[in-house]
Design an enzyme around this catalytic site. Sequence first.
Site, short mmCIF file in Angstrom:
data_model
loop_
_atom_site.label_atom_id
_atom_site.label_comp_id
_atom_site.label_asym_id
_atom_site.label_seq_id
_atom_site.Cartn_x
_atom_site.Cartn_y
_atom_site.Cartn_z
N PRO A 93 25.06 -47.95 15.36
CA PRO A 93 24.71 -46.47 15.76
C PRO A 93 23.51 -45.81 15.17
O PRO A 93 22.94 -45.09 15.68
CB PRO A 93 25.99 -45.67 15.56
CG PRO A 93 27.12 -46.95 15.38
CD PRO A 93 26.20 -48.22 14.98
N ARG A 158 17.26 -59.74 31.97
CA ARG A 158 16.80 -59.35 33.39
C ARG A 158 15.03 -59.14 33.45
O ARG A 158 14.45 -59.43 34.38
CB ARG A 158 17.07 -58.15 33.99
CG ARG A 158 18.66 -58.09 33.92
CD ARG A 158 18.95 -56.64 34.51
NE ARG A 158 18.22 -56.01 35.52
CZ ARG A 158 18.43 -56.04 36.84
NH1 ARG A 158 19.44 -56.81 37.36
NH2 ARG A 158 17.73 -55.40 37.79
N ASP A 173 14.11 -50.46 40.08
CA ASP A 173 15.47 -49.85 39.36
C ASP A 173 15.10 -48.59 38.68
O ASP A 173 14.12 -48.33 38.29
CB ASP A 173 15.87 -50.90 38.40
CG ASP A 173 16.34 -52.06 39.10
OD1 ASP A 173 16.52 -52.37 40.31
OD2 ASP A 173 16.75 -53.36 38.38
#
Length: 248
Positions: A93, A158, A173
């Site tokens: 985080p 991707r 996209d």
Amino acid sequence: MKIHVITLFPDLFPGPLGESIIGRALDSGVVELYLHNLRDHGEGPHKVVDDTAFGGGPGMVLKAGPLAASIEEARHGTAGGGRSDVPVVLMDPQGERLTQQVVDRFAGLDEMIIIAGRYEGIDERVRQRLVTHEVSIGDYVLTGGELPAMVFIEAIARRVPGVLGGEDSGKADSFASGLLQHPQYTRPAVWEDEAVPEILLSGDHARVDRWRREQSLLRTLQRRPDLLNSVDLLEWEREFLRELGWQS
């Protein structure tokens, strides 16, 4: 691209990553995934990989020894080919927020190691000495780093050449161009009395391209205006946005 993942739960990965486009990329070898079970390098007869934090406090911390041994295995094992310069990414985080720009930066690598953290985190000495990058998928708390690692892997995969079906696949996209994606429609042309925008049926590809770009600009302005400050806009695009009330 070779991707190594150090995790306490390697069985989580084959399912989600074994399907659809990413699954085909793994099957074809365009992307290679190597899972390293942190427990294999646990200490003592019980294969301990965590301990309480010095100074007290709740939760457990992943120990430096097993983590370092797992990183060494990934770097110099059979799959790693003996390289010592492979980047080590900690899903944490505290890390850099994952954006398409970050994804594209990592997609240019040929090999990387990902640590899926757990519990209260990892021994700081590993972070300082062995981790080269830290990445966060958002400002919220999850049980562990496995799901963030999968998100990271899919986003990167991707962008690896040969993974998507065509050279232009993915270019429209959301975030690929810095803007949100324009609205999409498919058959039938009229559904429940609502028609597809007439311009999309016109066959005029130049007008369609202009409409789609305008819709991307409009949607980005409405939903994520912060993105517009980091996109290289043409003058007509700036004028279009100003007419909609955008202040650059």
